[in-house]
Design a protein around this motif. Structure first.
Motif, mmCIF file in Angstrom:
data_model
loop_
_atom_site.group_PDB
_atom_site.id
_atom_site.type_symbol
_atom_site.label_atom_id
_atom_site.label_comp_id
_atom_site.label_asym_id
_atom_site.label_seq_id
_atom_site.Cartn_x
_atom_site.Cartn_y
_atom_site.Cartn_z
ATOM 1 N N SER A 1 0.041 15.304 -16.400
ATOM 2 C CA SER A 1 0.878 14.250 -15.809
ATOM 3 C C SER A 1 2.005 14.821 -14.964
ATOM 4 N N SER A 2 2.493 16.003 -15.344
ATOM 5 C CA SER A 2 3.603 16.607 -14.606
ATOM 6 C C SER A 2 3.202 17.015 -13.194
ATOM 7 N N MET A 3 1.918 17.110 -12.926
ATOM 8 C CA MET A 3 1.467 17.504 -11.594
ATOM 9 C C MET A 3 1.509 16.351 -10.592
ATOM 10 N N THR A 4 1.606 15.128 -11.079
ATOM 11 C CA THR A 4 1.497 13.977 -10.182
ATOM 12 C C THR A 4 2.848 13.452 -9.701
ATOM 13 N N ILE A 5 3.854 13.409 -10.573
ATOM 14 C CA ILE A 5 5.106 12.732 -10.230
ATOM 15 C C ILE A 5 5.878 13.420 -9.102
ATOM 16 N N PRO A 6 6.102 14.757 -9.143
ATOM 17 C CA PRO A 6 6.888 15.359 -8.058
ATOM 18 C C PRO A 6 6.239 15.194 -6.691
ATOM 19 N N PHE B 1 -0.270 6.475 -5.671
ATOM 20 C CA PHE B 1 0.856 7.124 -6.360
ATOM 21 C C PHE B 1 1.393 6.219 -7.470
ATOM 22 N N CYS B 2 1.472 4.929 -7.193
ATOM 23 C CA CYS B 2 1.946 3.989 -8.213
ATOM 24 C C CYS B 2 0.960 3.902 -9.373
ATOM 25 N N PHE C 1 7.857 1.995 -7.226
ATOM 26 C CA PHE C 1 7.224 3.111 -7.935
ATOM 27 C C PHE C 1 7.646 3.110 -9.407
ATOM 28 N N GLY C 2 8.947 2.938 -9.640
ATOM 29 C CA GLY C 2 9.425 2.860 -11.017
ATOM 30 C C GLY C 2 8.974 1.589 -11.706
ATOM 31 N N GLY C 3 8.823 0.504 -10.945
ATOM 32 C CA GLY C 3 8.386 -0.754 -11.520
ATOM 33 C C GLY C 3 6.992 -0.687 -12.113
ATOM 34 N N ILE D 1 -7.890 5.344 -20.811
ATOM 35 C CA ILE D 1 -7.158 6.143 -19.817
ATOM 36 C C ILE D 1 -8.130 6.982 -19.003
ATOM 37 N N ALA D 2 -9.095 7.596 -19.678
ATOM 38 C CA ALA D 2 -10.084 8.431 -18.982
ATOM 39 C C ALA D 2 -10.915 7.598 -18.013
ATOM 40 N N SER D 3 -11.272 6.383 -18.423
ATOM 41 C CA SER D 3 -12.128 5.538 -17.573
ATOM 42 C C SER D 3 -11.419 5.087 -16.307
ATOM 43 N N VAL D 4 -10.089 5.086 -16.308
ATOM 44 C CA VAL D 4 -9.329 4.725 -15.105
ATOM 45 C C VAL D 4 -8.962 5.972 -14.298
ATOM 46 N N ALA D 5 -8.559 7.038 -14.979
ATOM 47 C CA ALA D 5 -8.041 8.218 -14.291
ATOM 48 C C ALA D 5 -9.119 8.975 -13.527
ATOM 49 N N VAL D 6 -10.299 9.145 -14.112
ATOM 50 C CA VAL D 6 -11.344 9.927 -13.442
ATOM 51 C C VAL D 6 -11.805 9.258 -12.149
ATOM 52 N N PRO D 7 -12.146 7.958 -12.135
ATOM 53 C CA PRO D 7 -12.486 7.320 -10.855
ATOM 54 C C PRO D 7 -11.330 7.342 -9.851
ATOM 55 N N ALA D 8 -10.101 7.191 -10.355
ATOM 56 C CA ALA D 8 -8.945 7.218 -9.450
ATOM 57 C C ALA D 8 -8.822 8.570 -8.771
#
Length: 513
Positions: free
Chosen positions: A112-117, A2-3, A140-142, A171-178
């Motif tokens: 991005s709006s799908m992840t925070i709530p 989540f962080c 989380f905010g940190g 960003i894509a190279s980190v987000a897709v594996p995550a």
């Protein structure tokens, strides 16, 4: 994980500050168009938060879904958001025109709006004890503070030694594996029976699409009017018509929210009556506005006017990220000291810093006497304000409202920044048109005088309207008769009726209740 999502959301903004000056040159952007690179993300992010947020306030859904069902829905939203962020960023790296890039930035905000709530809802539920909850939310905010530091540096390195395209590809190279990792790391839902999921899926279809659409269109028109005022003239029809329409649409949105069912409303009207909620929401409009204004102004000034390299500019901005990161770990203070005093302290730091930026900063030699202390003090103050407003606003509302509160708070952060950036862009352009152009500092100084006025008004408002009577008390329960805003509603009555019905059926079946 989540962080990490919080980090990616922050990185996708902070890394672009190093790329904006290059984008302006390579794509021939105007100053108002470069503002839309940031505002497009913020508007869709904030608006869709109100749609895709979890609906913990909905007790009809709560009766039909088990905890595992809710976690399963959160997992779907979280993984979908992170993977969407990666795919859209990958596409943005191949774009060479302004309009397609702005559109993809808007789509990035939706992902991005799908992840925070979902992340905030699970954090609040996993850490119900106030002290642990405060620490979890602060960490989380940190991660946003970490993203501010690394985003500036990594973004500058990619821009200077590769190209701005690699900002998006990173960003894509980190987000897709995550996203793929989340499929295996986040525990799957335990119960997935037809009886549980079908009613919930049907209920989730009743979303306030009309209300959020009205609000989004209204803000787009408002920002368009504000950014156009400095070039087309404030008395022109091109400015006045969208400005008036946007104001009427915002009024219409809040009226619409009072006419629909409370469980369907994007912003349930009763949330404004929770203790301190309204003033805390007003404070939420400040943090990203201050940070983004400072970063936008000085990244452009240093690279385009002083002709500093992207990496050199990012290194000079490090005090902003470092101070924010350090202050993000002060969450435990709110259990000892009233959040009111911490928020006011943060705003005091911010006021002093903004005053320094208004007085000096137009010459390279102004960095150490004016810019460095302003960056350090101001960013620390803004992070104090952000962290403890975040904690206080969650503890002001029932835990069942966590998803709604998270969406409204983060929406406030983004709305404040999007609208504020449009305003400061218009102020800067208007002053520069009559005082020496973009190579002079007078337009930027006028922006900081405006920002100082905004912070001062908020300081006075918190001093007067923040009520400390509920500090350090447990989160209220839904339907708490001690607070008029939490008195019983249709949902409460349905919950009680459903409980009675379940008891009667259990008695008839001779089952334990």
């Amino acid at each position: 994980m989540f962080c990490l999502a919080q980090f990616l959301d922050g990185f996708s903004n902070s890394a672009l500050f190093s790329a904006v000056p290059v984008l302006e040159v390579s794509m021939g952007m105007t100053e108002s168009q470069s503002t839309w690179i940031m505002s497009a993300f913020q508007l869709t992010f904030a608006s869709f938060l109100l749609i895709v947020r979890a609906h913990p306030i909905d007790f009809d859904l709560a009766l039909q879904l088990s905890d595992s069902d809710i976690n399963g829905l959160a997992e779907i939203a979280f993984v979908g958001g992170v993977s969407g962020l990666g795919i859209i960023s990958l596409c943005a790296g191949f774009v060479h025109d302004t309009i397609p890039l702005i559109v993809l930035r808007a789509l990035t905000g939706i992902a991005s709006s799908m992840t925070i709530p979902s992340a905030l809802t699970l954090l609040v539920n996993v850490f119900p004890e106030p002290l642990e909850q405060a620490r979890a939310i602060a960490i989380f905010g940190g991660c946003g503070g970490v993203a501010n530091v690394l985003g500036l540096i990594i973004g500058a390195m990619l821009v200077q030694w590769a190209s701005y395209h690699w900002v998006f590809w990173f960003i894509a190279s980190v987000a897709v594996p995550a996203a793929l990792a989340c499929v295996f790391i986040i525990p799957p839902e335990i119960s997935n029976t037809k009886d549980n999921v079908e009613p919930g899926a049907a209920k989730w279809k009743s979303l306030d699409l009309l209300g959020v659409t009205i609000l989004t269109v209204a803000l787009i028109l408002f920002i368009f009017a504000v950014t156009s005022g400095s070039t087309d003239g404030w008395a022109s029809a091109e400015v006045l018509v969208p400005l008036i329409i946007s104001i009427l649409m915002v009024i219409g949105f809040f009226y619409w929210e009072t006419r629909i069912h409370v469980d369907t409303a994007a912003i349930p009207p009763r949330t404004w009556f929770y203790n301190n909620f309204s003033i805390l929401f007003a404070v939420a409009l400040l943090p990203l506005l201050w940070w983004f204004t400072v970063l936008m102004i000085f990244s452009t000034l240093w690279q385009n006017v002083f002709e500093w390299s992207a990496v050199s500019s990012a290194v000079h901005m490090l005090p902003i990220g470092v101070a924010a990161f350090v202050m993000s770990f002060t969450g435990s203070l709110s259990r000892i000291i009233s959040p009111k005093w911490i928020i006011l302290t943060g705003m005091s730091f911010c006021m002093v810093a903004t005053l320094l930026l208004a007085l000096g900063g137009g010459k390279p030699e102004d960095y150490w006497p004016y810019i460095f202390p302003a960056f350090s003090l101001g960013s620390a103050g803004v992070m104090l304000t952000y962290t403890h407003t975040n904690i206080a606003i969650f503890q002001a509302a029932p835990s069942s409202m966590a998803g709604t509160v998270g969406a409204i708070f983060n929406g406030g952060l983004q709305f404040g920044s999007a609208i504020g950036l449009a305003g400061v862009s218009s102020i800067e352009t208007s002053v520069e048109a009559i005082h020496g152009g973009s190579h002079e500092y007078k337009g930027r100084a006028a922006v900081f005088w405006f920002l100082l006025t905004v912070v001062s008004i908020q300081f006075i408002s918190v001093s007067i309207f923040y009520d400390r009577s509920t500090d350090h008390t447990p989160q209220p329960d839904h339907g708490d008769p001690g607070n008029p805003a939490r008195r019983s509603t249709d949902s409460d009555k349905k919950l009680n009726d459903a409980n009675v019905t379940m008891i009667e059926k259990a008695d008839l079946a001779n089952l334990p209740v």
